[in-house]
Write a protein that holds these residues in place. Structure first.
Motif, short mmCIF file in Angstrom:
data_model
loop_
_atom_site.label_atom_id
_atom_site.label_comp_id
_atom_site.label_asym_id
_atom_site.label_seq_id
_atom_site.Cartn_x
_atom_site.Cartn_y
_atom_site.Cartn_z
N PRO A 17 0.81 -1.22 0.00
CA PRO A 17 0.00 0.00 0.00
C PRO A 17 0.85 1.28 0.00
O PRO A 17 0.51 2.25 -0.69
CB PRO A 17 -0.83 -0.11 1.28
CG PRO A 17 -0.91 -1.58 1.53
CD PRO A 17 0.41 -2.13 1.07
N LEU A 18 1.95 1.29 0.72
CA LEU A 18 2.81 2.48 0.75
C LEU A 18 3.38 2.78 -0.64
O LEU A 18 3.40 3.93 -1.08
CB LEU A 18 3.94 2.30 1.76
CG LEU A 18 3.53 2.33 3.23
CD1 LEU A 18 4.70 1.91 4.11
CD2 LEU A 18 3.01 3.70 3.62
N ILE A 19 3.82 1.75 -1.33
CA ILE A 19 4.38 1.94 -2.67
C ILE A 19 3.31 2.44 -3.64
O ILE A 19 3.53 3.38 -4.39
CB ILE A 19 4.99 0.61 -3.19
CG1 ILE A 19 6.24 0.26 -2.38
CG2 ILE A 19 5.30 0.68 -4.68
CD1 ILE A 19 6.75 -1.16 -2.61
N ARG A 20 2.15 1.84 -3.61
CA ARG A 20 1.07 2.21 -4.54
C ARG A 20 0.52 3.60 -4.27
O ARG A 20 0.19 4.34 -5.20
CB ARG A 20 -0.06 1.17 -4.48
CG ARG A 20 0.29 -0.20 -5.00
CD ARG A 20 0.20 -0.32 -6.52
NE ARG A 20 -1.05 0.15 -7.07
CZ ARG A 20 -2.18 -0.56 -7.14
NH1 ARG A 20 -2.20 -1.82 -6.70
NH2 ARG A 20 -3.27 -0.05 -7.67
N MET A 21 0.41 3.98 -3.00
CA MET A 21 -0.15 5.29 -2.68
C MET A 21 0.78 6.43 -3.07
O MET A 21 0.32 7.54 -3.30
CB MET A 21 -0.54 5.36 -1.21
CG MET A 21 -1.84 4.61 -0.95
SD MET A 21 -2.45 4.81 0.71
CE MET A 21 -1.39 3.69 1.58
N ARG A 22 2.06 6.15 -3.19
CA ARG A 22 3.00 7.17 -3.68
C ARG A 22 2.69 7.59 -5.10
O ARG A 22 3.06 8.67 -5.54
CB ARG A 22 4.43 6.66 -3.60
CG ARG A 22 4.98 6.61 -2.22
CD ARG A 22 6.41 6.16 -2.22
NE ARG A 22 6.90 6.13 -0.86
CZ ARG A 22 8.12 5.89 -0.52
NH1 ARG A 22 9.02 5.63 -1.46
NH2 ARG A 22 8.49 5.88 0.74
N LEU A 23 2.01 6.74 -5.85
CA LEU A 23 1.67 7.02 -7.24
C LEU A 23 0.41 7.88 -7.38
O LEU A 23 0.11 8.36 -8.47
CB LEU A 23 1.48 5.71 -8.01
CG LEU A 23 2.70 4.77 -8.00
CD1 LEU A 23 2.34 3.45 -8.67
CD2 LEU A 23 3.89 5.42 -8.65
N LEU A 24 -0.32 8.07 -6.29
CA LEU A 24 -1.55 8.86 -6.32
C LEU A 24 -1.24 10.29 -5.88
O LEU A 24 -0.94 10.53 -4.71
CB LEU A 24 -2.61 8.23 -5.41
CG LEU A 24 -3.02 6.80 -5.75
CD1 LEU A 24 -3.94 6.23 -4.68
CD2 LEU A 24 -3.69 6.76 -7.11
N ASN A 25 -1.30 11.22 -6.81
CA ASN A 25 -0.93 12.61 -6.53
C ASN A 25 -1.77 13.26 -5.44
O ASN A 25 -1.32 14.17 -4.77
CB ASN A 25 -1.01 13.46 -7.81
CG ASN A 25 0.03 13.06 -8.82
OD1 ASN A 25 1.10 12.56 -8.48
ND2 ASN A 25 -0.28 13.27 -10.09
N GLN A 26 -2.99 12.82 -5.28
CA GLN A 26 -3.88 13.43 -4.30
C GLN A 26 -3.56 13.02 -2.87
O GLN A 26 -4.06 13.63 -1.93
CB GLN A 26 -5.35 13.09 -4.62
CG GLN A 26 -5.85 13.71 -5.90
CD GLN A 26 -5.43 12.92 -7.14
OE1 GLN A 26 -4.89 11.82 -7.06
NE2 GLN A 26 -5.68 13.49 -8.30
N ILE A 27 -2.75 12.02 -2.70
CA ILE A 27 -2.34 11.61 -1.35
C ILE A 27 -1.08 12.38 -1.01
O ILE A 27 -0.03 12.19 -1.61
CB ILE A 27 -2.14 10.09 -1.26
CG1 ILE A 27 -3.48 9.39 -1.49
CG2 ILE A 27 -1.55 9.72 0.10
CD1 ILE A 27 -3.46 7.90 -1.36
#
Length: 80
Positions: A17-27
């Motif tokens: 989840p940490l790796i994938r959420m880095r790809l979401l600009n809104q986070i």
């Protein structure tokens, strides 16, 4: 619109989840926490529809069990 997204993840599955959420600009940030939840993300979007989309994207991340999102209605800076 800013919100905090509290996440529960499967034991030993915090990294994905940490790796994938880095790809979401809104986070804007993700905190690893102890207590009732495992991760807390600060999300910033233009409208509630986009917040819904981000939540749906996070639900599709392997290892995420559930989320609980709280929209920030007012933020107060207590530092002087």
């Amino acid at each position: 619109i800013n919100a905090y997204m509290f996440m529960d993840v499967e034991p030993g599955c915090r990294q994905q989840p940490l790796i994938r959420m880095r790809l979401l600009n809104q986070i804007e940030s993700v905190s690893v926490v102890s207590g009732h939840h495992d991760l807390i993300a600060r999300v910033s979007v233009n409208d509630l529809e986009r917040l819904h989309d981000i939540t749906s994207e996070v639900h599709r991340i392997r290892g995420v069990i559930k989320t609980n999102t709280h929209v920030i209605s007012k933020e107060i800076n207590v530092c002087q």
